[in-house]
Design an enzyme around this catalytic site. Structure first.
Site: not given
Ligand code: ARG
Length: 391
Positions: A14, A93, A122, A174
């Site tokens: 990505d 993040r 995110d 993912s």
């Molecule tokens: N759902 C989790 C969160 O919001 C994990 C997000 C994971 N991100 C990813 N790019 N796989 O923190």
């Protein structure tokens, strides 16, 4: 002169495609790689950014800052989202966003960019943090804008532009990983009734395949911060790495959760956080010993608020600073040691001690050495019940 954008670049498909996409739209692209313990930024990832058109690749090792300024405050606050998620991704993040903004300033960039989709948390965390720190920076989210509808289309685009597609074995999940934990979603996990397949176990050994005999580890805490393992001083990165390895070997730290996302949907997530799980058990236990009842209970009520704040990307807010100030006062006496037993996926505290312990055996004992004034209890109960008596 071209305008500059700083992209949060992971080296995956990505964000590699993001580099090209931005360059095609006339931007001078700086690829920013944050090391939060996801594994070394590989030479291929750096080379791929260049091939895709990045003018420069900036790498920062943020592992210590991540643990000390993000994970440990969350640990001290007992921040666990919806009772299960230790927030590894969510904590990384705001840190990455802060550095994106810093790099943007250093490079006189007009914009920052990230590779998040439009339905996740995110994007919210990156953008809220960046907007709070510098509302003048433009934010670009190519994945929200571009027209690829599948991974295959993205790969075709990459190939057409001579960008080598990441060679790592493709898994239908993912995955986001750092020192504090791993988040796994999508693929077979999208069926909430289906048990997570074996290949969703990333570092943790399935509890059925761990040693039959338990392991013990002693965690030393100083004002709420983990500082020792088995009686020996350990620095944050080494301490967390060792606990990750130990917990993983004993099957400790998995969570399977249906989670409420910021954007309103529920999603199914699997998490691995061996070190965080062990440290949280130990920390909570020591607090029960050293905090007075009212403070302990008030702090427990605020833990959920702190978790929601992290989850929702509100790290750089006054509310977070205010909660930290409260938590830090509570940590004055959270010094001591906790003995933890790991066995077949479980993590149990089996002993604790502290110079600030409020546990007094002479008051708690049922033996002849009891010094508790049992007669005082009668008056205490009478007066406590008085407001509720009607005759
Ligand atoms: N759902 C989790 C969160 O919001 C994990 C997000 C994971 N991100 C990813 N790019 N796989 O923190």
């Amino acid at each position: 002169m071209k305008k500059t954008v700083v992209l949060a670049y992971s080296g995956g498909l990505d964000t590699s495609v993001c580099v090209k996409w931005l360059a095609e739209r006339g931007w001078r692209v700086i690829a920013f790689m944050a090391d939060v313990g996801q594994g070394d930024p590989s030479a291929e990832a750096v080379a791929r950014a260049k091939v895709a058109g990045a003018a420069k690749v900036v790498i920062r090792d943020l592992r210590k800052e991540f643990l000390v300024d993000y994970c440990f405050p969350a640990l001290k606050a007992h921040a666990v989202y919806e009772g299960k998620y230790l927030l590894a991704t969510a904590l990384s993040r705001p840190l990455i966003a802060k550095h994106l903004v810093e790099v943007a300033h250093a490079m006189r960039a007009k914009a920052i960019a990230h590779g998040c989709t439009g339905k996740g948390n995110d994007q919210v965390r990156f953008e809220l943090t960046a907007r709070i720190l510098d509302p003048r920076l433009q934010i670009i989210a190519p994945v929200r804008e571009w027209s690829f509808r599948s991974r295959e289309e993205e790969m075709d685009y990459a190939k057409r532009h001579g960008i080598p597609v990441p060679v790592t074995k493709y898994r239908p999940y993912s995955i986001d990983q750092n020192l504090w934990g791993t988040s796994i979603e999508a693929g077979a996990l999208e069926n909430p009734w289906a048990e997570p397949p074996a290949d969703t176990f990333r570092s943790i050994r399935p509890p059925g395949r761990t040693a039959a005999r338990p392991a013990y580890v002693t965690i030393g805490l100083t004002r709420g911060v983990p500082t020792q393992l088995n009686g020996r001083a350990a620095l944050p990165i080494a301490l967390v790495q060792r606990l990750n390895a130990l917990g993983a070997a004993y099957g400790v730290g998995r969570a399977d959760i249906i989670e409420s996302r910021v954007v309103g949907i529920k999603s199914r997530e699997v998490y691995e956080a061996p070190a965080g799980t062990i440290l949280l058990e130990a920390h909570q236990d020591l607090e029960r010993m050293v905090l007075d009842r009212e403070l302990l209970h008030l702090k427990q009520r605020l833990a959920g608020t702190y978790a929601e704040l992290i989850y929702g990307g509100l790290w750089e807010t006054p509310m977070k600073a205010a909660l930290d100030a409260f938590v830090d006062v509570t940590q004055r006496h959270v010094t001591g040691a906790v003995r933890v037993k790991l066995c077949k996926g479980t993590c149990q505290v089996v002993g604790r001690r502290s110079p600030h312990s409020l546990y007094r055996q002479r008051l708690a004992t049922y033996s002849a050495r009891d010094q508790f004034d049992q007669c005082a209890a009668e008056g205490f109960i009478k007066l406590t019940g008085l407001p509720y008596e009607r005759c």
